[in-house]
Design a protein around this motif. Structure first.
Motif, mmCIF file in Angstrom:
data_model
loop_
_atom_site.group_PDB
_atom_site.id
_atom_site.type_symbol
_atom_site.label_atom_id
_atom_site.label_comp_id
_atom_site.label_asym_id
_atom_site.label_seq_id
_atom_site.Cartn_x
_atom_site.Cartn_y
_atom_site.Cartn_z
ATOM 1 N N ASN A 158 59.182 60.310 58.670
ATOM 2 C CA ASN A 158 58.915 61.445 57.838
ATOM 3 C C ASN A 158 60.045 62.201 57.300
ATOM 4 O O ASN A 158 61.055 62.277 58.122
ATOM 5 C CB ASN A 158 57.883 62.386 58.569
ATOM 6 C CG ASN A 158 56.426 61.681 58.716
ATOM 7 O OD1 ASN A 158 56.061 60.545 58.175
ATOM 8 N ND2 ASN A 158 55.551 62.472 58.912
ATOM 9 N N SER A 198 61.400 66.211 55.160
ATOM 10 C CA SER A 198 61.127 67.312 54.970
ATOM 11 C C SER A 198 62.509 68.099 54.447
ATOM 12 O O SER A 198 63.380 67.857 54.923
ATOM 13 C CB SER A 198 60.745 68.097 56.149
ATOM 14 O OG SER A 198 60.339 69.524 55.606
ATOM 15 N N ALA A 233 56.679 71.254 55.356
ATOM 16 C CA ALA A 233 56.025 70.173 54.482
ATOM 17 C C ALA A 233 56.592 69.128 54.729
ATOM 18 O O ALA A 233 57.973 68.873 54.313
ATOM 19 C CB ALA A 233 56.051 70.880 52.990
ATOM 20 N N TRP A 234 55.927 68.107 54.885
ATOM 21 C CA TRP A 234 56.552 66.516 55.313
ATOM 22 C C TRP A 234 55.908 65.837 54.622
ATOM 23 O O TRP A 234 54.649 65.645 53.911
ATOM 24 C CB TRP A 234 56.032 66.353 56.736
ATOM 25 C CG TRP A 234 56.822 67.202 57.756
ATOM 26 C CD1 TRP A 234 56.519 68.563 58.208
ATOM 27 C CD2 TRP A 234 58.071 67.061 58.271
ATOM 28 N NE1 TRP A 234 57.312 69.091 59.272
ATOM 29 C CE2 TRP A 234 58.509 68.079 59.434
ATOM 30 C CE3 TRP A 234 58.996 65.930 58.237
ATOM 31 C CZ2 TRP A 234 59.584 68.158 59.924
ATOM 32 C CZ3 TRP A 234 60.313 65.883 59.148
ATOM 33 C CH2 TRP A 234 60.639 67.031 59.982
ATOM 34 N N SER A 235 56.572 64.658 54.180
ATOM 35 C CA SER A 235 56.319 63.410 53.321
ATOM 36 C C SER A 235 56.490 62.225 54.116
ATOM 37 O O SER A 235 57.660 62.160 54.824
ATOM 38 C CB SER A 235 57.013 63.384 52.016
ATOM 39 O OG SER A 235 56.696 64.773 51.540
#
Length: 246
Positions: free
Chosen positions: A119, A121, A126-128
């Protein structure tokens, strides 16, 4: 008024085009990037131990031992789903590769992570997920097969991050890993990499990129007009000349 640069035909197109601007748009590009493959965990671009956080930590493998050159490793308290090791880089960086090793113990039960997810950020909130570009599903990376060999996974597309989490999915005996991240600060990319501009032909006015089209799902292109080969196209704003915030 909006314009579109398309890599396929190397042209800038304008919608709602006035006669004054018609046929006067062109792009300008400069090339040349040094290898973006510095160590972002240990070394000149590396971080202090305060930059590491984890979901949990076992007393036998403290978080300070997560560096790739450590003689130990980091491991969570229990090998269950949802555990992670997190690194905060010095600054927003382009991430190119993840390198891991396992843990060599004083008995036959060596430990390592056999697969993991990543992940990223920009702000730590906010994480992707890193996504497999061939399937658009969360990518599960191949991990280690013993306690000591370094395994490298190079990322697809452009990945920009200030924070990164490595999340074990499966392991041998116990989730244990040592970690390095390859990449470079975005500020360094800016000073050496391709720079694309949308220009008004007659006056030479430069219009900054404000939106990317067909960008990689691994990150964002067009940061302050700087281009990477993976970027296919970008939008520019003739009227407001405002660069969208990332």
């Amino acid at each position: 008024m909006k314009g579109l640069y398309s890599k396929s035909n190397f042209s800038c197109k304008v919608s709602q085009m006035s006669e004054k601007t018609k046929h006067r748009l062109r792009y300008e590009g400069g090339a040349g990037c040094y290898p973006c493959a510095f160590n972002l965990v240990t070394g000149p671009y590396g971080v202090s131990v305060d930059a590491f956080t984890a979901s949990s930590t076992h007393s036998h493998c403290p978080i300070k031992d997560v560096r790739l050159n450590s003689t130990n490793a980091w491991c969570p308290l229990r090998s269950i789903q949802g555990q992670y090791i997190q690194v905060e880089f010095q600054t927003v960086s382009e991430v190119k590769a993840i390198q891991t090793r396992g843990r060599v113990t004083h008995h036959p039960c060596h430990q390592w992570v056999t697969s993991y997810k990543v992940n990223t950020s920009i702000d730590g909130s906010a994480w992707s997920n890193i996504v497999d570009p061939t399937s658009d599903k969360i990518k599960v990376f191949r991990g280690n097969f013993d306690g000591n060999t370094i395994v490298s996974n190079w990322l697809d597309g452009i990945v920009l991050a200030k924070y990164i989490r490595v999340i074990p999915v499966s392991g041998h005996n116990h989730f244990s890993l040592r970690l390095e991240v390859k990449g470079c600060p975005v500020s360094d990319v800016h000073s050496t990499c391709q720079k694309w501009k949308a220009m008004l032909g007659a006056s030479g006015d430069v219009f900054r990129v404000n939106k990317d089209v067909k960008v990689s799902n691994q990150g964002l292109c067009g940061l302050e007009c700087y281009r990477q080969e993976e970027c296919d196209s970008f939008m520019f704003d003739i009227v407001s000349n405002i660069l969208a915030k990332i």
